[in-house]
Design a protein around this motif. Structure first.
Motif, mmCIF file in Angstrom:
data_model
loop_
_atom_site.group_PDB
_atom_site.id
_atom_site.type_symbol
_atom_site.label_atom_id
_atom_site.label_comp_id
_atom_site.label_asym_id
_atom_site.label_seq_id
_atom_site.Cartn_x
_atom_site.Cartn_y
_atom_site.Cartn_z
ATOM 1 N N ASN A 127 3.935 7.252 1.033
ATOM 2 C CA ASN A 127 2.566 7.691 1.335
ATOM 3 C C ASN A 127 1.719 7.501 0.091
ATOM 4 O O ASN A 127 2.216 7.708 -1.000
ATOM 5 N N PRO A 128 0.511 7.073 0.223
ATOM 6 C CA PRO A 128 -0.293 6.871 1.420
ATOM 7 C C PRO A 128 -0.265 5.433 1.934
ATOM 8 O O PRO A 128 -0.995 5.088 2.852
ATOM 9 N N SER A 130 0.485 -7.269 7.641
ATOM 10 C CA SER A 130 1.929 -7.442 7.476
ATOM 11 C C SER A 130 2.510 -6.590 6.360
ATOM 12 O O SER A 130 3.653 -6.137 6.443
ATOM 13 N N ALA A 131 1.758 -6.415 5.309
ATOM 14 C CA ALA A 131 2.232 -5.736 4.096
ATOM 15 C C ALA A 131 1.009 -5.484 3.227
ATOM 16 O O ALA A 131 -0.094 -5.931 3.550
ATOM 17 N N LEU A 132 1.198 -4.800 2.125
ATOM 18 C CA LEU A 132 0.155 -4.762 1.110
ATOM 19 C C LEU A 132 0.140 -6.119 0.425
ATOM 20 O O LEU A 132 1.144 -6.841 0.434
ATOM 21 N N TYR A 190 2.026 -5.361 -6.791
ATOM 22 C CA TYR A 190 0.906 -5.161 -5.880
ATOM 23 C C TYR A 190 -0.380 -5.145 -6.701
ATOM 24 O O TYR A 190 -0.753 -4.106 -7.254
ATOM 25 N N PRO A 191 -1.079 -6.280 -6.806
ATOM 26 C CA PRO A 191 -2.220 -6.355 -7.712
ATOM 27 C C PRO A 191 -3.385 -5.438 -7.361
ATOM 28 O O PRO A 191 -4.170 -5.099 -8.238
ATOM 29 N N GLU A 192 -3.499 -4.993 -6.120
ATOM 30 C CA GLU A 192 -4.627 -4.147 -5.727
ATOM 31 C C GLU A 192 -4.281 -2.660 -5.634
ATOM 32 O O GLU A 192 -5.159 -1.850 -5.350
ATOM 33 N N ASP A 193 -3.015 -2.311 -5.853
ATOM 34 C CA ASP A 193 -2.579 -0.933 -5.635
ATOM 35 C C ASP A 193 -1.744 -0.427 -6.799
ATOM 36 O O ASP A 193 -1.093 -1.209 -7.490
ATOM 37 N N ASP A 194 -1.739 0.894 -6.996
ATOM 38 C CA ASP A 194 -0.917 1.532 -8.022
ATOM 39 C C ASP A 194 0.495 1.693 -7.466
ATOM 40 O O ASP A 194 0.923 2.780 -7.079
ATOM 41 N N LEU A 195 1.200 0.568 -7.389
ATOM 42 C CA LEU A 195 2.504 0.527 -6.751
ATOM 43 C C LEU A 195 3.330 -0.589 -7.366
ATOM 44 O O LEU A 195 2.807 -1.665 -7.679
#
Length: 159
Positions: free
Chosen positions: A26-27, A62-64, A134-139
């Motif tokens: 999450n999220p 499909s995915a991040l 994941y270039p756009e997310d803190d992941l």
């Protein structure tokens, strides 16, 4: 040496949909709502690579946006017209089209911006030690013992 069990050929649609819709914490999991995966490779006991029959409902992705450090990926569009989104642009795909993503290459994902179902095959290897970025997310993700472990980019765990 015991030979692995071989299952007979079946219709891909007869493989059960994966019970857990997403492995993202999450999220992030909510962002792939409307995605269904039939894990064909797992059904047949494949160890070296995975094959999924994936379905995207209208509006689903499909995915991040992601890339793999070691895993090569490939998609083959069976039905519908998804948009392939990459860091450097977008391309509308049609049935019969395919795309490959070498390890370490451009980040990518599919988005169904139409009002009809999209179905495609996704194929990827299972190289140990693979990492997802994941270039756009803190992941960030690390493949450990065949399972994805997700953390924030600073190394802290998601709850």
């Amino acid at each position: 040496m015991k030979q692995p069990d071989t299952k007979p050929a079946i219709a891909a649609q007869d493989v059960a949909v994966r019970s857990k819709p997403s492995v993202y914490p999450n999220p992030f999991g909510a962002r792939v709502a409307g995605r269904l995966k039939r894990q064909l490779g797992d059904f047949f006991g494949l160890q070296n690579f995975g094959v999924n029959l994936t379905e995207l409902s209208p509006g689903a992705q499909s995915a991040l946006l992601h890339r793999h450090s070691r895993q090569d990926e490939m998609i083959y569009i069976l039905e519908g017209t998804p948009t392939l989104r990459m860091e450097d642009g977008e391309q509308l795909l049609q049935p019969g089209m395919c795309a490959g993503f070498p390890a370490g290459g451009t980040a990518h994902h599919l988005i169904n911006r139409t009002k009809t179902i999209v179905r495609y095959l996704e194929i990827g290897d299972r190289t140990p030690g693979d990492e997802g970025s994941y270039p756009e997310d803190d992941l960030q993700a690390v493949l450990e013992a065949g399972k994805w472990v997700f953390k924030q980019k600073d190394g802290s765990h998601y709850d």
